[in-house]
Design an enzyme around this catalytic site. Structure first.
Site, PDB file in Angstrom:
ATOM      1  N   CYS A 115       0.717  -1.278  -0.042  1.00 20.65           N
ATOM      2  CA  CYS A 115       0.007   0.326  -0.266  1.00 20.65           C
ATOM      3  C   CYS A 115       1.032   1.368  -0.302  1.00 20.65           C
ATOM      4  O   CYS A 115       1.366   0.936  -1.040  1.00 20.65           O
ATOM      5  CB  CYS A 115      -0.647   0.070   0.984  1.00 20.65           C
ATOM      6  SG  CYS A 115      -2.155   1.172   1.412  1.00 20.65           S
TER       7      CYS A 115
ATOM      8  N   ASP B  61      -9.020  -2.722  -6.927  1.00 26.30           N
ATOM      9  CA  ASP B  61      -8.627  -1.826  -6.295  1.00 26.30           C
ATOM     10  C   ASP B  61      -9.570  -0.974  -7.000  1.00 26.30           C
ATOM     11  O   ASP B  61      -9.142  -0.582  -7.438  1.00 26.30           O
ATOM     12  CB  ASP B  61      -7.168  -2.169  -6.155  1.00 26.30           C
ATOM     13  CG  ASP B  61      -6.156  -1.062  -4.951  1.00 26.30           C
ATOM     14  OD1 ASP B  61      -7.247   0.537  -4.907  1.00 26.30           O
ATOM     15  OD2 ASP B  61      -5.724  -1.351  -4.945  1.00 26.30           O
TER      16      ASP B  61
ATOM     17  N   HIS C 237      -7.803  -4.256  -2.688  1.00 28.08           N
ATOM     18  CA  HIS C 237      -7.131  -3.855  -2.498  1.00 28.08           C
ATOM     19  C   HIS C 237      -6.611  -4.184  -1.281  1.00 28.08           C
ATOM     20  O   HIS C 237      -7.164  -4.557  -0.101  1.00 28.08           O
ATOM     21  CB  HIS C 237      -7.225  -2.197  -1.826  1.00 28.08           C
ATOM     22  CG  HIS C 237      -5.632  -1.447  -1.606  1.00 28.08           C
ATOM     23  ND1 HIS C 237      -4.923  -0.789  -2.837  1.00 28.08           N
ATOM     24  CD2 HIS C 237      -5.579  -0.977  -0.486  1.00 28.08           C
ATOM     25  CE1 HIS C 237      -4.129  -0.271  -1.652  1.00 28.08           C
ATOM     26  NE2 HIS C 237      -3.894  -0.390  -0.345  1.00 28.08           N
TER      27      HIS C 237
END
Length: 299
Positions: free
Chosen positions: A171, A234, A267
């Site tokens: 991330c 995502d 994600h």
């Protein structure tokens, strides 16, 4: 300051811990997993330290800060190839420490610097606004300085193998992987897990400026191949931005770098303590990470 992506994979209800859910989560909470993203039904991978040396060390950053870092490596004198592990916005909590131990079990010395601790450790916090403030204070030059100090410290350790160093991140840390691969010639390979590649289409000029340098603008500067691992579902990193990065890599002639998109993955699909965890995709991505580092760092 850095433009942040709110972590995917949990809803407001996931963060409302009842007495029953607290009982179920209690062991995980007290084991040091990030409170703000821990799923009720989480069954994270746990890697023991048998056969490893695992410790927290400190070393001086360029600004004089005593930078903490978690280090896990095989027991013995080595030398072992080094991999730097860059955390998500939740800092060096148990998931990141476990990733370090997983790498150590594969013969690597893994180092996870605590980039956010100048302000506050975000791991025990549940207030996302406060976490974003903490992470936003970790600007590009500070982070690159901390990485420089990490590389220098590692180079002075007798157990560290001379030569190139690997870097992986998740991330927020995934974006740092691209930036670091463009900055440091000591890096031999990077694996970026769902790191932001370009500004959002509706980003304000201030947000665009705050997030620089963006990976999509760094393709020409990459000094090492980077493997990008991304989720097709995502919500914070649209597939269009992934395609922009692929095109930038192609224009730059970066044939050693590639991006893999898992069509059904959200994600945070590697984060096994969160509801976003996608086991099959996470395992495949991990096997690709090991293949990347084995080729670049063990030969």
């Amino acid at each position: 300051m850095t433009t942040l992506i709110r972590p995917e994979g949990q809803t407001a209800d996931d963060l409302k811990l009842s007495r029953r859910s607290l009982g179920a989560l209690g062991g995980l909470l007290f084991s040091g997993y990030a409170v703000a993203a821990l799923a009720r039904e989480a069954k994270p991978i746990t890697t023991d330290a048998a056969g490893l040396t695992a410790e927290t060390v400190t070393y001086a950053a360029p600004d004089g800060f005593d930078l903490p870092a978690y280090v896990a490596r095989p027991q013995g004198s080595g030398p072992f190839p080094v991999v730097v592990v860059v955390s998500e916005i939740f800092g060096v909590h148990e998931y990141i420490r476990d990733v370090c131990r997983r790498l150590a079990k594969q013969g690597y010395a893994a180092i996870a610097p605590a980039f956010f601790n100048r302000v506050e450790d975000p791991a025990p916090l549940s207030d996302m606004q406060r976490i974003m403030q903490i992470v936003g204070a970790a600007g590009y030059e500070q982070v690159m300085g901390d990485l420089s100090a990490t590389l220098e410290w590692a180079s002075q350790q007798g157990w560290a193998r001379d030569g190139k160093v690997g870097i992986t991140g998740f991330c927020w840390g995934g974006k740092v992987v691209w930036q670091a691969a463009a900055r440091f010639s000591a890096i031999g390979a990077g694996v970026a897990w769902y790191g932001r590649l370009a500004p959002a289409p509706d980003a304000t000029p201030a947000q665009v400026s705050a997030g620089q340098p963006w990976p999509v603008d760094l393709a020409d500067d990459l000094k090492a191949p980077v493997l990008g691992l991304y989720g097709g579902q995502d919500q914070g990193i649209p597939v269009a931005s992934v395609e922009r990065m692929r095109q930038a890599l192609a224009r730059a002639g970066q044939t050693g770098s590639q991006i893999v998109v898992y069509p059904d993955a959200p994600h945070g699909f590697h984060a096994d303590y969160r509801a976003s965890y996608a086991e099959a995709d996470a395992r495949d991505g991990w096997s690709k990470l090991l293949a990347t580092f084995d080729k670049a760092l063990k030969n």
